[in-house]
Enzyme design. Structure first.
Site, PDB file in Angstrom:
ATOM      1  N   ASP A   1       0.871  -1.131  -0.042  1.00 36.60           N
ATOM      2  CA  ASP A   1       0.127  -0.029  -0.175  1.00 36.60           C
ATOM      3  C   ASP A   1       1.011   1.157  -0.084  1.00 36.60           C
ATOM      4  O   ASP A   1       2.131   1.028  -0.111  1.00 36.60           O
ATOM      5  CB  ASP A   1      -0.928  -0.061   1.100  1.00 36.60           C
ATOM      6  CG  ASP A   1      -0.251  -0.019   2.493  1.00 36.60           C
ATOM      7  OD1 ASP A   1       0.869   0.364   2.593  1.00 36.60           O
ATOM      8  OD2 ASP A   1      -0.984  -0.163   3.694  1.00 36.60           O
ATOM      9  N   TYR A   2       0.321   2.276   0.164  1.00 29.97           N
ATOM     10  CA  TYR A   2       1.093   3.702   0.118  1.00 29.97           C
ATOM     11  C   TYR A   2       2.062   3.880   1.178  1.00 29.97           C
ATOM     12  O   TYR A   2       3.240   4.663   0.999  1.00 29.97           O
ATOM     13  CB  TYR A   2       0.139   4.804   0.173  1.00 29.97           C
ATOM     14  CG  TYR A   2      -0.636   4.855   1.567  1.00 29.97           C
ATOM     15  CD1 TYR A   2      -0.076   5.652   2.613  1.00 29.97           C
ATOM     16  CD2 TYR A   2      -1.914   4.266   1.548  1.00 29.97           C
ATOM     17  CE1 TYR A   2      -0.968   5.536   3.440  1.00 29.97           C
ATOM     18  CE2 TYR A   2      -2.632   4.230   2.775  1.00 29.97           C
ATOM     19  CZ  TYR A   2      -1.992   5.064   3.854  1.00 29.97           C
ATOM     20  OH  TYR A   2      -2.721   4.981   5.056  1.00 29.97           O
TER      21      TYR A   2
END
Length: 168
Positions: free
Chosen positions: A43-44
């Site tokens: 994810d980010y």
């Protein structure tokens, strides 16, 4: 209201033992599939996205079958598919971008046309447990779209080899 009072009133998930922490010695005869976490797995924040674990487990299962002579493409060619009908995953610890891990899998049992697999994703040295999971597959006749009455004979024989290995 105090901050500590707010926290204690938060709903909590009940404890479960469905996917208990297995100890490292339980992975003796499991198939091993190494993975290095790439940017597209995360994810980010650089933490592995939950769907990536499921993809890794499927890759490990396919490679395990290949290691005993079963090519998934051959199953498809004879009209057999193995869709997941049940999945249970327990996330024990996060995996980060760049880490190398080992996806361990074994066929737990075959009951008719249901095939149960166990998984553990661990550190390469086996000291850290990140994920445990159980997956149930069912043999499906691709042409009719219905569950098969029995596994194709060659597939059933090959699965018996895995079962024998897991018992040693």
């Amino acid at each position: 209201m105090k901050m500590s009072e707010e926290k204690s009133s938060q709903p909590k998930l009940p404890p479960t033992t469905a996917l208990d922490n297995p100890s490292s010695h339980e992975f003796g005869n499991w198939f091993e599939y190494p993975v290095r976490v790439q940017p597209h797995h995360t994810d980010y924040a650089g933490v592995v996205w939950h769907g990536s674990y499921i993809a890794w487990m499927e890759e490990a299962r396919i490679e395990c079958l290949r290691s005993i002579g079963i090519e998934f493409a051959d199953l498809v060619a004879i009209g057999c598919d193995l869709p997941v009908v049940e999945l249970s995953v327990r996330y024990h610890r996060a995996i980060q971008l760049g880490m190398a891990v080992m996806v361990k899998t074994r066929m737990a049992e075959v009951t008719g046309v249901r095939i149960n697999w166990d998984y553990a994703i661990v550190s390469t040295d086996g000291q850290e447990l990140y994920v445990t999971a159980k997956v149930t597959l069912v043999a499906l006749d691709r042409d009719r779209g219905k569950i098969m009455r029995q596994l194709p004979p060659s597939f059933k024989d090959a699965l018996a080899k895995i079962s024998a290995l897991n018992k040693n």
